[in-house]
Design a protein around this motif. Structure first.
Motif, PDB file in Angstrom:
ATOM      1  N   VAL A   1     -18.689 -27.493   8.987  1.00  0.00           N
ATOM      2  CA  VAL A   1     -17.596 -26.705   9.027  1.00  0.00           C
ATOM      3  C   VAL A   1     -17.400 -26.477   7.609  1.00  0.00           C
ATOM      4  O   VAL A   1     -17.022 -27.473   6.622  1.00  0.00           O
ATOM      5  CB  VAL A   1     -16.553 -26.956   9.686  1.00  0.00           C
ATOM      6  N   GLU A   2     -17.121 -25.156   7.024  1.00  0.00           N
ATOM      7  CA  GLU A   2     -16.660 -24.862   5.601  1.00  0.00           C
ATOM      8  C   GLU A   2     -15.274 -24.338   5.589  1.00  0.00           C
ATOM      9  O   GLU A   2     -14.634 -24.240   6.586  1.00  0.00           O
ATOM     10  CB  GLU A   2     -17.540 -23.678   5.044  1.00  0.00           C
ATOM     11  N   GLU A   3     -14.809 -24.446   4.296  1.00  0.00           N
ATOM     12  CA  GLU A   3     -13.568 -24.366   4.183  1.00  0.00           C
ATOM     13  C   GLU A   3     -12.750 -22.895   4.370  1.00  0.00           C
ATOM     14  O   GLU A   3     -11.763 -22.582   4.880  1.00  0.00           O
ATOM     15  CB  GLU A   3     -13.047 -24.487   2.631  1.00  0.00           C
ATOM     16  N   ASP A   4     -13.916 -21.974   4.464  1.00  0.00           N
ATOM     17  CA  ASP A   4     -13.492 -20.629   4.709  1.00  0.00           C
ATOM     18  C   ASP A   4     -13.717 -20.110   6.214  1.00  0.00           C
ATOM     19  O   ASP A   4     -13.481 -19.216   6.807  1.00  0.00           O
ATOM     20  CB  ASP A   4     -14.531 -19.556   3.923  1.00  0.00           C
ATOM     21  N   GLY A   5     -13.853 -21.201   6.933  1.00  0.00           N
ATOM     22  CA  GLY A   5     -13.771 -21.164   8.394  1.00  0.00           C
ATOM     23  C   GLY A   5     -15.278 -20.873   9.121  1.00  0.00           C
ATOM     24  O   GLY A   5     -15.506 -20.623  10.142  1.00  0.00           O
ATOM     25  N   THR A   6     -16.474 -20.894   8.056  1.00  0.00           N
ATOM     26  CA  THR A   6     -17.667 -20.545   8.464  1.00  0.00           C
ATOM     27  C   THR A   6     -18.228 -22.132   9.299  1.00  0.00           C
ATOM     28  O   THR A   6     -18.064 -23.019   8.682  1.00  0.00           O
ATOM     29  CB  THR A   6     -18.612 -20.420   7.405  1.00  0.00           C
ATOM     30  N   VAL A   7     -18.766 -21.809  10.683  1.00  0.00           N
ATOM     31  CA  VAL A   7     -19.237 -22.859  11.186  1.00  0.00           C
ATOM     32  C   VAL A   7     -20.744 -22.783  11.575  1.00  0.00           C
ATOM     33  O   VAL A   7     -20.945 -21.452  12.163  1.00  0.00           O
ATOM     34  CB  VAL A   7     -18.450 -23.116  12.613  1.00  0.00           C
ATOM     35  N   ARG A   8     -21.556 -23.757  11.114  1.00  0.00           N
ATOM     36  CA  ARG A   8     -22.891 -23.396  11.662  1.00  0.00           C
ATOM     37  C   ARG A   8     -23.114 -24.660  12.502  1.00  0.00           C
ATOM     38  O   ARG A   8     -23.004 -25.884  12.323  1.00  0.00           O
ATOM     39  CB  ARG A   8     -23.806 -23.589  10.287  1.00  0.00           C
ATOM     40  N   ILE A   9     -24.100 -24.301  13.633  1.00  0.00           N
ATOM     41  CA  ILE A   9     -24.368 -25.374  14.572  1.00  0.00           C
ATOM     42  C   ILE A   9     -25.959 -25.332  14.304  1.00  0.00           C
ATOM     43  O   ILE A   9     -26.451 -24.346  14.656  1.00  0.00           O
ATOM     44  CB  ILE A   9     -23.961 -24.900  16.087  1.00  0.00           C
TER      45      ILE A   9
ATOM     46  N   ILE B   1     -16.776 -24.224  20.769  1.00  0.00           N
ATOM     47  CA  ILE B   1     -15.883 -24.019  19.533  1.00  0.00           C
ATOM     48  C   ILE B   1     -15.205 -22.564  19.827  1.00  0.00           C
ATOM     49  O   ILE B   1     -13.990 -22.886  19.319  1.00  0.00           O
ATOM     50  CB  ILE B   1     -16.628 -24.134  18.065  1.00  0.00           C
ATOM     51  N   GLU B   2     -15.700 -21.492  20.372  1.00  0.00           N
ATOM     52  CA  GLU B   2     -15.019 -20.467  20.477  1.00  0.00           C
ATOM     53  C   GLU B   2     -14.067 -20.481  21.403  1.00  0.00           C
ATOM     54  O   GLU B   2     -12.848 -20.054  21.050  1.00  0.00           O
ATOM     55  CB  GLU B   2     -16.122 -19.442  21.049  1.00  0.00           C
TER      56      GLU B   2
ATOM     57  N   LYS C   1     -17.749 -17.482  12.844  1.00  0.00           N
ATOM     58  CA  LYS C   1     -16.468 -17.573  11.770  1.00  0.00           C
ATOM     59  C   LYS C   1     -15.080 -17.833  12.595  1.00  0.00           C
ATOM     60  O   LYS C   1     -15.014 -17.261  13.638  1.00  0.00           O
ATOM     61  CB  LYS C   1     -16.425 -16.230  11.332  1.00  0.00           C
ATOM     62  N   ILE C   2     -14.537 -18.867  12.378  1.00  0.00           N
ATOM     63  CA  ILE C   2     -13.088 -19.160  12.859  1.00  0.00           C
ATOM     64  C   ILE C   2     -11.929 -19.030  11.931  1.00  0.00           C
ATOM     65  O   ILE C   2     -12.232 -18.964  10.733  1.00  0.00           O
ATOM     66  CB  ILE C   2     -13.063 -20.625  13.476  1.00  0.00           C
ATOM     67  N   ASN C   3     -10.605 -18.900  12.604  1.00  0.00           N
ATOM     68  CA  ASN C   3      -9.579 -18.826  11.495  1.00  0.00           C
ATOM     69  C   ASN C   3      -9.444 -20.148  10.784  1.00  0.00           C
ATOM     70  O   ASN C   3      -9.669 -21.151  11.440  1.00  0.00           O
ATOM     71  CB  ASN C   3      -8.353 -18.742  12.489  1.00  0.00           C
ATOM     72  N   PRO C   4      -9.461 -20.198   9.340  1.00  0.00           N
ATOM     73  CA  PRO C   4      -9.658 -21.499   8.622  1.00  0.00           C
ATOM     74  C   PRO C   4      -8.512 -22.391   9.111  1.00  0.00           C
ATOM     75  O   PRO C   4      -8.462 -23.676   9.104  1.00  0.00           O
ATOM     76  CB  PRO C   4      -9.330 -21.135   7.182  1.00  0.00           C
ATOM     77  N   GLU C   5      -7.204 -21.660   9.623  1.00  0.00           N
ATOM     78  CA  GLU C   5      -5.980 -22.772  10.020  1.00  0.00           C
ATOM     79  C   GLU C   5      -6.326 -23.472  11.473  1.00  0.00           C
ATOM     80  O   GLU C   5      -5.680 -24.340  11.584  1.00  0.00           O
ATOM     81  CB  GLU C   5      -4.919 -21.845  10.224  1.00  0.00           C
ATOM     82  N   LEU C   6      -7.636 -23.111  12.201  1.00  0.00           N
ATOM     83  CA  LEU C   6      -7.913 -23.871  13.284  1.00  0.00           C
ATOM     84  C   LEU C   6      -9.062 -24.781  13.056  1.00  0.00           C
ATOM     85  O   LEU C   6      -9.687 -25.237  14.118  1.00  0.00           O
ATOM     86  CB  LEU C   6      -8.262 -22.813  14.292  1.00  0.00           C
TER      87      LEU C   6
END
Length: 723
Positions: free
Chosen positions: A594-602, A617-618, A565-570
C-alpha cells in the motif's frame, strides 16, 4: 607551502588536482576535487619483476560512506566488499590505463581510488581515471599517458560535458569516453535508441572536451614528474622474439594455415597445438634437460606470435577468418523459447559456439534491491545477473562469488535491455534476468542481451522493442584494416578493438568499446557502427522468427499483480489496527503493498486469489453514493427502523416510515435480522449517515424529511433530533 594545486575548467565547473599534501610515501598520489566531490588516488609498483606472464595490474575503487555523511548499513557498521558501482568504476579506470603500460612490463602495480567526499551531483566514476592518469604520470612507474575521462549527456539535442546527476536523469544517453591527446581508447554508453551518428558526434565532443585535462596533467608531469624506472633492466632476455621468423617458416610449411582454418574451436585448438608441439620437439627433444623448461616456454610464446601474425594476415589480406567466415558474416543462430517449464520466461540463444540460457523472473516491490552506495538512496526494480561458469570454456577453475568481469558484462546487458522496459506504472513487477553462459567462444555478453530479451518476451513482459547485441572487432596492419562482425574469442585476443553494440531496429541502447591501438578515426567508428547495425538487424530477424513480439498473455507460471486505487484517507481500513486487517487479507493467499497515494498492489500466484483480495479491499474502502441501489441484509432492528448492510463496513438506515405503503407499528412486523431486500440510497448527511428507501415504494409513500445538520440551529435551542 605543502602541496601544489593545478586547476582547469571541465565543462562548466572547475577541476582541481593537488599533489604533495596527502599520502606522500607512495610513488604517485593526487587529490581531485570537482564541485564537492573529492577523490584520493594513489599509484604504486613493486620493484621486483613478477614471474607472471601477464601484466599484474589491480585497480581498486573504494567508497567511504563518510563521504556522504552516512554510517554503513552493514551488521558491523563498516564498509564491506565493493558494491557493483564501485566495481564498475574500477573497471572504467582499468580499461583506460592498462593498454598504455609498456610491452613486457611485469611489475605488480596497484592503483587505489578512494572517494573521500561525494556531493551526489558530480559522479566520481569518471574522476577516478583522471586521478589515476595524474598519479601514474608523476610517479616513477613506466606508463604511456596521460589520459582523461569524461561523461557526455544529450539534452534537447545538445551535448553536455560532465552532466550533473539531475541533468543525467533527463538525458537520452549516458556516454563515458576515455582517451589520450590523439585517440579515443575506451567508450561505454547506455542510451534510449539513439542513432549511430549521434553517438559518433558525442564521442568526438567528449574527446575535444578532455583535452584541457590532458594538458593539465602534462604540465604536472613536466614540473613534478619522477624519472621512470627501467622495467626492461629487470627482465630476462626475451628468447621468443629472435626465433619468430624461423619458427614462422616451419609452422607455415607444416600446415599452420589449414590448422587455423579448422572448423570448431576444440578441433582447431587441438590441431594447432599438435603442430606447435611437433615443431618444439624438433628444438627441444628432451623436455627434462637443463634449461629445457624455459626454452620450451619461449618457443611456445614465439609460436603464439606466429599464430597471431598468420590469423591477422588472413583477415586483412584474404578476408578469411578462423571459422571460414568473411568479415561481415554472423555465425549460425538457433533459438529455443520456453525450454524451462516452470520459469516465468526462458529462452536459449546460440550463436556459433556461444550459447546462453536466459531466464526472466517476475516479483513484487518486496523483491527490489536496495542500492547502498554514495548516490542518492534508491531501490532498483530491474536486475540482470550474468554467470560465466568455467565449464562454458571447457575449463576447470575455482568458483566463488561474482567476478568483476561478470559484473561488468552483466551491467552492459542490463543497460541494453533497461531502455526498452515498460514503466513500473504500466507493468508493476520487479524484473530479474539471469544469463547462464553455457558455451563461450566470443561475445557471450551480447548473447545474454539476446537471450534476456527473448526470455522477457516469453514471459509476456510488454517491452517497447526487441534488443539484440553484436560484438565487433578490428584488425589494422598499416593503412589496411578490416572491421569484423561477431568476433570469436581468439579474434578478441588478437584484434585491435573490442566494440560491443546493442540496440533495437531503431537505434543503439548500449555500447562498449575498448581500443588497443592509436589511430582509430571517426570514419572507422562510423564504419564499425554501420556494420554493427547490419549485424544487429540480422540477429533481430532471427529472433523474430521465434518470437516477433511479447506473448499476448502473461506466462501461466508467472504470479499475478492486481492494482487498484483507494482514497488515501481509507488506507487505515486496509491495514487495520496493528496491521490485523492486512494480515487477514494476506492470509487469503496474496502479498499486498500500500503506497501513500492510495495505490494498492496485490501479488498472488493465483489470479483468483488476487481478485478475491481485490474485491475484499474494494468493499472495505468503497464510498457510497446517493442514488446507488444494493441488495442489502438487515443486520439490526430498532423501534425507528432497520439497519441494512450494503457492503463490508458500510450500513444504512431504512426508517420505519419507508418500509411499507401501510402504517407499520413495529419493524419486526415487516422485516427481521437476516432478511435480504433491495434498497436505494436516498441521502447522506454531513456525518456520513446514510438514509435508505425501498425503490419499489418510491412515489407511493411520502419521502422522509432530511436529517438535521449536526451543528444546525441556535446553541441554546433544542438539540438535534436523534433516531
Amino acid at each position: 607551502m605543502i602541496g601544489k594545486t593545478y586547476t582547469t575548467m571541465l565543462g562548466d565547473r572547475e577541476l582541481s588536482i593537488e599533489t604533495g599534501k596527502l599520502a606522500k610515501l607512495v610513488a604517485g598520489s593526487v587529490t581531485l576535487r570537482y564541485g564537492d566531490t573529492m577523490l584520493l588516488v594513489t599509484a604504486q609498483a613493486r620493484e621486483e619483476r613478477s614471474s607472471l606472464d601477464f601484466l599484474p595490474l589491480t585497480v581498486e575503487f573504494e567508497e567511504r560512506h563518510y563521504a556522504v555523511g552516512k554510517i554503513p548499513g552493514s551488521f558491523h557498521r563498516r564498509e564491506g566488499r565493493p558494491g557493483e558501482k564501485a566495481i564498475l568504476g574500477a573497471r572504467i579506470t582499468d580499461r583506460q590505463i592498462r593498454p598504455l603500460f609498456p610491452k613486457g612490463y611485469r611489475q605488480e602495480t596497484q592503483v587505489i581510488i578512494t572517494v573521500i567526499s561525494a556531493d551526489q551531483q558530480n559522479l566520481p566514476d569518471v574522476l577516478g581515471p583522471i586521478g589515476a592518469s595524474a598519479a601514474l604520470s608523476i610517479s616513477d612507474i613506466p606508463w604511456g599517458g596521460p589520459t582523461a575521462c569524461v561523461r557526455v549527456a544529450q539534452l534537447d539535442g545538445q551535448y553536455v560535458l560532465n552532466p550533473t546527476v539531475e541533468q543525467l536523469s533527463r538525458s537520452r544517453m549516458d556516454l563515458v569516453v576515455a582517451g589520450t591527446k590523439d585517440a579515443v581508447m575506451m567508450v561505454e554508453a547506455g542510451a534510449q535508441s539513439v542513432s549511430e551518428e549521434d553517438l559518433v558526434g558525442a564521442i568526438e565532443f567528449a574527446h575535444a572536451g578532455m583535452q584541457g585535462v590532458i594538458s593539465l596533467i602534462e604540465t604536472m608531469r613536466a614540473e613534478l614528474g619522477q624519472e621512470k624506472f627501467n622495467h626492461l633492466a629487470l627482465a630476462d632476455a626475451d628468447l621468443s622474439t629472435d626465433i619468430v621468423p624461423e619458427l614462422a617458416e616451419k609452422a607455415l610449411a607444416g600446415g599452420l594455415k589449414d590448422a587455423l582454418l579448422t572448423a570448431g574451436k576444440k578441433d582447431r585448438s587441438a590441431r594447432t597445438k599438435a603442430l606447435r608441439d611437433a615443431i618444439i620437439a624438433g628444438y627441444e627433444p628432451d623436455p627434462a634437460a637443463e634449461g629445457a623448461k624455459e626454452r620450451i616456454t619461449a618457443l611456445k610464446n614465439a609460436f603464439y606470435k606466429v599464430e597471431k601474425q598468420e590469423l591477422r594476415r588472413l583477415i586483412v589480406e584474404d578476408d578469411l577468418r578462423a571459422d571460414g567466415r568473411n568479415s561481415k558474416t554472423v555465425r549460425p543462430i538457433w533459438i529455443e523459447a520456453r525450454p524451462l517449464p516452470r520459469a516465468h520466461g526462458s529462452a536459449i540463444f546460440t550463436r556459433g559456439e556461444t550459447q546462453v540460457l536466459g531466464v526472466a523472473t517476475l516479483g513484487t516491490e518486496r523483491d527490489e534491491i536496495m542500492v547502498d552506495d554514495l548516490t542518492v538512496e534508491d531501490n532498483d526494480k530491474f536486475m540482470l545477473h550474468y554467470n560465466f561458469p568455467p565449464y562454458s570454456t571447457g575449463e576447470v577453475k575455482r568458483m566463488g562469488g561474482q567476478s568483476r568481469r561478470e559484473i561488468g558484462h552483466g551491467n552492459l546487458a542490463k543497460r541494453a535491455i533497461r531502455a526498452v522496459l515498460p514503466s513500473f506504472e504500466e507493468f508493476p513487477y520487479v524484473i530479474r534476468i539471469v544469463g547462464e553462459v553455457l558455451e563461450s567462444n566470443g561475445s557471450s555478453s551480447m548473447a545474454t542481451v539476446c537471450a534476456g530479451t527473448l526470455a522477457l518476451m516469453d514471459a509476456g513482459v510488454p517491452i517497447k522493442a526487441p534488443v539484440a547485441g553484436v560484438a565487433m572487432g578490428l584488425v589494422m596492419e598499416g593503412e589496411k584494416y578490416r572491421v569484423l562482425t561477431d568476433i570469436l574469442g581468439s579474434e578478441d585476443a588478437l584484434g585491435d578493438m573490442d566494440f560491443k553494440v546493442c540496440g533495437t531496429a531503431e537505434g543503439v541502447t548500449a555500447l562498449q568499446m575498448d581500443i588497443k591501438v592509436g589511430g582509430i578515426t571517426p570514419q572507422i567508428m562510423r564504419e564499425a557502427l554501420a556494420q554493427a547495425r547490419d549485424g544487429r538487424l540480422h540477429i533481430l530477424g532471427k529472433m523474430a522468427e521465434v518470437l516477433a513480439a511479447p506473448r499476448p498473455e502473461l506466462s501461466p507460471t508467472a504470479p499475478r499483480i492486481v492494482s487498484l486505487k483507494i482514497n488515501p484517507e481509507l488506507i487505515g481500513k486496509v491495514i487495520g489496527p496493528g496491521g490485523k486487517q492486512i494480515r487477514e487479507l494476506e492470509a487469503m493467499g496474496a502479498q499486498i503493498t500500500v503506497e501513500e497515494d492510495g495505490t494498492v498492489r496485490i501479488f498472488s500466484a493465483e489470479a483468483s486469489s488476487a481478485e478475491a483480495v481485490k474485491a475484499k479491499i474494494e468493499g472495505l474502502t468503497r464510498s457510497a453514493q446517493v442514488g446507488e441501489e444494493f441488495d442489502g441484509t438487515v443486520v439490526k432492528t430498532a423501534p425507528f427502523g432497520a439497519f441494512v448492510n450494503l457492503f463490508p463496513g458500510q450500513d444504512g438506515m431504512l426508517h420505519i416510515s419507508q418500509m411499507s405503503e401501510e402504517r407499520v407499528n413495529a419493524v419486526e412486523d415487516v422485516m427481521n435480522v437476516g432478511d435480504r431486500l433491495r434498497v436505494k440510497i436516498a441521502g447522506i448527511d454531513d456525518r456520513g449517515k446514510i438514509d435508505l428507501v425501498r425503490p419499489e415504494l418510491e412515489g407511493k409513500i411520502a419521502p422522509r424529511a432530511p436529517r438535521e445538520p449536526r451543528s444546525g440551529g441556535d446553541r441554546g435551542g433544542r438539540p438535534p433530533r436523534r433516531d
